[in-house]
Design an enzyme around this catalytic site. Structure first.
Site, PDB file in Angstrom:
ATOM      1  N   HIS A 157      38.256  39.303  39.173  1.00  0.00           N
ATOM      2  CA  HIS A 157      38.583  40.619  39.622  1.00  0.00           C
ATOM      3  C   HIS A 157      39.655  40.958  40.791  1.00  0.00           C
ATOM      4  O   HIS A 157      40.671  40.596  40.477  1.00  0.00           O
ATOM      5  CB  HIS A 157      37.084  41.212  40.088  1.00  0.00           C
ATOM      6  CG  HIS A 157      37.188  42.512  40.116  1.00  0.00           C
ATOM      7  ND1 HIS A 157      37.743  43.543  39.936  1.00  0.00           N
ATOM      8  CD2 HIS A 157      36.053  43.255  40.787  1.00  0.00           C
ATOM      9  CE1 HIS A 157      37.303  44.755  40.011  1.00  0.00           C
ATOM     10  NE2 HIS A 157      36.230  44.873  40.714  1.00  0.00           N
TER      11      HIS A 157
ATOM     12  N   HIS B  57      43.007  42.138  30.688  1.00  0.00           N
ATOM     13  CA  HIS B  57      42.190  43.057  31.157  1.00  0.00           C
ATOM     14  C   HIS B  57      40.997  43.517  30.239  1.00  0.00           C
ATOM     15  O   HIS B  57      41.133  43.483  29.134  1.00  0.00           O
ATOM     16  CB  HIS B  57      42.914  44.527  31.358  1.00  0.00           C
ATOM     17  CG  HIS B  57      42.168  45.391  32.450  1.00  0.00           C
ATOM     18  ND1 HIS B  57      41.168  46.123  32.229  1.00  0.00           N
ATOM     19  CD2 HIS B  57      42.349  45.184  33.757  1.00  0.00           C
ATOM     20  CE1 HIS B  57      40.887  46.650  33.258  1.00  0.00           C
ATOM     21  NE2 HIS B  57      41.439  46.337  34.175  1.00  0.00           N
TER      22      HIS B  57
ATOM     23  N   ASP C 221      47.608  43.602  39.175  1.00  0.00           N
ATOM     24  CA  ASP C 221      47.682  42.290  39.932  1.00  0.00           C
ATOM     25  C   ASP C 221      48.975  41.729  40.032  1.00  0.00           C
ATOM     26  O   ASP C 221      49.509  40.988  40.721  1.00  0.00           O
ATOM     27  CB  ASP C 221      46.548  41.238  39.771  1.00  0.00           C
ATOM     28  CG  ASP C 221      45.179  41.978  40.395  1.00  0.00           C
ATOM     29  OD1 ASP C 221      45.290  42.777  41.483  1.00  0.00           O
ATOM     30  OD2 ASP C 221      44.247  41.860  39.504  1.00  0.00           O
TER      31      ASP C 221
END
Ligand SMILES: CC(C)(COP(=O)(O)OP(=O)(O)OC[C@H]1O[C@@H](n2cnc3c(N)ncnc32)[C@H](O)[C@@H]1OP(=O)(O)O)[C@@H](O)C(=O)NCCC(=O)NCCS
Length: 377
Positions: free
Chosen positions: A218, A257, A313
């Site tokens: 995460h 994802h 990210d």
């Protein structure tokens, strides 16, 4: 049949954000993320998430003032940080400090919506102070007090270094906060909602969320992305590095994802910020390595028929690194940005609360009998 990872399971209705996974779109309360990143500040986005509407100029001045007044944290909580071993992970330090803040919050056990909104503003204001303070303390420095008159993002960078950031750096931090502010029923938001649905308090909910965000699947992925960029070191080494890692069956951090089966819309915004920062600093190394990784991944994933694209990210890592933020603090940036989302979810959960309690399918042994201890061998 169980639904592994609760994939596809709907656990709540929310007015906060909508993710169009197949199209790669993200909307906060009806506004496209690109529009908010371009035309609103993080403070305006917080107001939107917490109060339902973008503020007018009076409301914004009032909201900024409230955030500013709530930035300081109790000296005892700073003392608590000083007691932690210096190698405590910044997310562990943040989790501990946020839990401790409850003891000093006059609204800690007040469950009214007004009190929850006050705590939402307070926590949004305090998390950057705690994160910056921990980075100072662990390096043997005194925490720097928040600066009046600086926006939320600029003040955070100021508390880290003691220097006011230039406009590009402040704006970059601000946009990164906006991009991370809310994201549907992700793991940390779900954890927060599970906690508060038991009628536990706001600080407990946010502590659960921080604990959940910490993991590398995460929020912890951004830290791992930077480690990968540093390990690769040179653009020419990227291709072999990625192919070798995939051949070993490893996942490439910053890709994939649960919900997006297209490019995460936040990634190109961060890539553009990374490009501007690289141009300003005259160093395109991280961007060049990232572009090479992206190209190899596109080829490899196409070949394997997988819809795996860069996520939020992937580019946030080099952006934070260029802003001078320590790699192991990247997930804290995510946490402080997500606080308005987490707290808004708490408020939403309590408006129509029901205990969240799923079931598990028992697959263990059946029909066993307890034999006396001396007969068990
Ligand atoms: C985010 C993530 C946990 C989503 O997981 P998920 O929805 O459970 O995805 P799955 O595990 O079902 O993955 C589907 C397939 O794609 C592969 N895959 C997923 N992410 C991958 C990655 N980053 N690199 C390489 N392969 C990946 C999986 O190995 C799996 O392959 P298989 O079908 O051959 O087993 C996953 O993509 C991941 O681990 N990414 C890296 C960590 C990261 O960047 N997290 C931040 C998310 S914002």
């Amino acid at each position: 049949m169980s639904s592994r990872g609760l994939e596809g399971v709907v656990v709540a209705e929310t007015e906060l954000s909508k993710i169009y996974g197949e199209e790669g779109r993200l909307v906060y309360r009806g506004y496209e993320i690109e529009d908010l990143a371009e035309n609103a500040t993080f403070e305006e986005v917080c107001h939107l998430l917490l109060y339902g509407e973008l503020p007018d100029s009076h409301q914004l001045a009032d909201f900024r003032g409230r955030l500013e007044r709530e930035r300081a944290v109790p000296p005892a909580v700073l003392d608590l940080l000083r007691l932690l071993p210096r190698d405590t992970h910044p997310m562990a330090a943040l989790r501990t400090a946020v839990s401790a803040l409850a003891g000093f919050d006059p609204d800690a056990e007040n469950m009214t919506e007004e009190a929850n909104l006050r705590k939402a503003v307070r926590l949004t204001a305090q998390l950057p102070t705690l994160t910056a303070a921990w980075d100072r303390v662990r390096n043997g420095n005194e925490p720097i007090a928040p600066a009046d008159g600086l926006g939320h993002a600029a003040n955070f960078l100021y508390m880290l270094t003691g220097n006011e950031p230039d406009e590009l750096r402040a704006r970059t931090m601000d946009v990164a906060f906006t991009l991370h502010a809310e994201h549907g029923m992700n793991a940390s938001t779900f954890a927060a909602r599970v906690t508060v649905a038991t009628l536990s308090d706001m600080h407990s909910g946010i502590t659960s969320a921080i604990a959940t965000l910490k993991g590398p699947l995460h929020g912890g992925a951004n830290e791992r992305v930077m480690k990968m960029l540093l390990e690769i070191g040179e653009p020419d080494r990227a291709e072999a590095w990625v192919r070798d890692a995939l051949a070993r069956g490893e996942r490439i951090m910053g890709f994939g994802h649960r919900v997006y089966r297209a490019l995460d819309p936040r990634a190109p915004i961060l890539r553009s910020l990374a490009t501007q920062l690289a141009a300003q600093g005259g160093n395109t190394r991280w961007l060049d390595i990232a572009s090479r990784i992206e190209a190899v991944m596109r080829e490899e994933m196409d070949r394997r028929g997988k819809k795996i694209y860069p996520n939020v990210d992937f580019y946030s890592a080099s952006v934070y690194y260029t802003l001078g933020i320590a790699t192991d603090m990247f997930t804290n940036i995510f946490a402080m940005a997500r606080t308005p989302g987490w707290t808004a979810h708490r408020i939403e959960q309590l408006r129509d609360n029901r205990l969240i309690r799923p079931k598990a399918v028992y697959v263990g042994a059946l029909d066993r009998k307890v034999s006396p201890i001396d007969e068990r061998g």
